[in-house]
Write an enzyme that holds these catalytic residues in place. Structure first.
Site, PDB file in Angstrom:
ATOM      1  N   LYS A 262       0.835  -1.203   0.000  1.00 51.32           N
ATOM      2  CA  LYS A 262       0.000   0.000   0.000  1.00 51.32           C
ATOM      3  C   LYS A 262       0.871   1.256   0.000  1.00 51.32           C
ATOM      4  CE  LYS A 262      -3.830  -2.411   2.179  1.00 51.32           C
ATOM      5  NZ  LYS A 262      -4.518  -2.805   3.408  1.00 51.32           N
TER       6      LYS A 262
ATOM      7  N   GLN B 260      -4.792  -1.287   9.685  1.00 52.50           N
ATOM      8  CA  GLN B 260      -4.678  -2.621   9.094  1.00 52.50           C
ATOM      9  C   GLN B 260      -5.243  -3.685  10.042  1.00 52.50           C
ATOM     10  OE1 GLN B 260      -3.470  -3.298   5.903  1.00 52.50           O
ATOM     11  NE2 GLN B 260      -4.182  -5.369   6.294  1.00 52.50           N
TER      12      GLN B 260
ATOM     13  N   ASP C 199     -11.155   2.809   4.127  1.00 53.34           N
ATOM     14  CA  ASP C 199     -11.551   1.399   4.093  1.00 53.34           C
ATOM     15  C   ASP C 199     -13.075   1.246   4.050  1.00 53.34           C
ATOM     16  OD1 ASP C 199      -9.568  -0.466   3.814  1.00 53.34           O
ATOM     17  OD2 ASP C 199      -9.022  -0.485   5.946  1.00 53.34           O
TER      18      ASP C 199
END
Ligand code: NDP
Length: 312
Positions: free
Chosen positions: A57, A101, A124
């Protein structure tokens, strides 16, 4: 894989690269206005898969011109400490996207943390406000993996309106938002899970079948209608020789990979089912590359939305 098969493959690497190129172009447009989107990734603990995902990422962000930073607090950090970090990122003008994460270590209250992320920076799409907005069809940041599936279908000219779509899996990060997004595209959506009766029968009604289960090859050929579009979200590592043989015996490429690495990556759909499909996503190289591309797209989208600029 024969040529006959390759024309039916939905190539996630190619589609992901196309999206990344569009994002890079949009970043140039924003740069001309003095805006550089910023992404912060919070990684707690030493989960090797998470480390690989986060590295990718950060690397992709840099390649596209997004200012990214990785925050790696002490693995034993309590929820309060992480909340402080997230509040700090929420307040920063140079940060447009915040990603925590998953999975988080057991001492962390994941829900509390995800709800602490400012909804306008929630790239997200896990914050309850964005989950709700997705349900009512208001502009939202949608979870990256299911949003990527929609892009694969849309960019491959696969009609969703009126199609019977069956989603196997009802997780908050894949199955449920996948169903909401397909519904928004006017598909007729059925969601299945571990308590669904006659799973095969339901799956056979699907024009578009999305598998997001986490069980290697669970969707067998007899559960698939001729001509269905098969989307395989699953990512499973197969290490047992007898399980490998069940799915890949006679596939020289996979056999070589298995002999070399002692494992192969496979999805939730038995590869024998692909012969019945009109189109399908392979694993690897199908849905996977879209997740990171959509994260990049979401970061730029968040940068635009936060400044009141138009979004596509
Ligand atoms: P979860 O474990 O959170 O959810 C799995 C879902 O599958 C649950 O809803 C569960 O039902 C359902 N399920 C389990 N067993 C069965 C069964 N026998 N019959 C029917 N349904 C069943 O997984 P995720 O949604 O997080 O991920 C799913 C897969 O997608 C994994 O392989 C994961 O690695 C992969 N993934 C891939 C990504 C990518 O970028 N390509 C990104 C995210 C995930 P119930 O709710 O009843 O327990």
């Amino acid at each position: 894989m024969s040529d006959q098969n390759s024309s039916r493959i939905l190539d996630g690497v190619r589609i992901g690269a196309a999206i990344q190129a569009e994002v890079a172009a949009d970043i140039q447009v924003l740069a001309a206005r003095g805006i550089r989107p910023g992404l912060a990734v919070v990684l707690v603990g030493d989960n090797p898969a998470s480390q690989v995902y986060v590295r990718n990422k950060v690397k992709t962000s840099a390649a596209l011109g997004i200012a990214s930073e990785q925050i790696t607090p002490d693995p034993a950090i309590p929820t309060e400490g992480l909340l402080e970090i997230v509040h700090g990122l929420n307040a920063r003008e140079d940060i447009d996207g915040i990603l925590v994460q998953l999975p988080l270590p057991p001492q962390v209250d994941a829900r509390r943390l995800l709800e602490a992320v400012a909804p306008q920076k929630d790239v997200d799409g896990f914050h309850p406000l964005n989950v709700g907005r997705l349900q009512i069809g208001a502009p939202a940041l949608a979870p990256c993996t299911p949003a990527g599936v929609i892009e694969i279908l849309r960019r491959s000219g696969i009609a969703m309106a009126g199609a019977n779509a069956v989603v196997v899996g009802r997780s908050d990060i894949v199955g449920k938002p996948m169903a909401a997004l397909l519904l928004r595209e006017n598909a007729t959506v059925t969601v299945c899970h571990s308590r669904t009766r006659n799973l095969g029968e339901v799956c056979r009604t699907a024009d578009i079948l999305v598998a997001a289960i986490g069980r290697p090859g669970m969707i067998r050929a007899d559960m698939v209608r001729d001509g269905a579009v098969l989307i395989d979200v699953g990512m499973n590592r197969v290490t047992r020789p007898e399980q490998f043989a069940q799915f890949f015996a006679g596939d020289p490429k996979r056999e070589a990979a298995f002999a070399k690495n002692g494992s192969v990556l496979m999805g939730d759909i038995d590869p024998h089912a692909f012969a019945k499909a009109s189109y399908y996503t392979p694993v690897p190289g199908g849905v996977g590359p879209l997740t990171i591309a959509m994260l990049m797209a979401n970061t730029v989208r968040a940068a635009r939305l936060r400044r009141g600029l138009p979004v596509a």
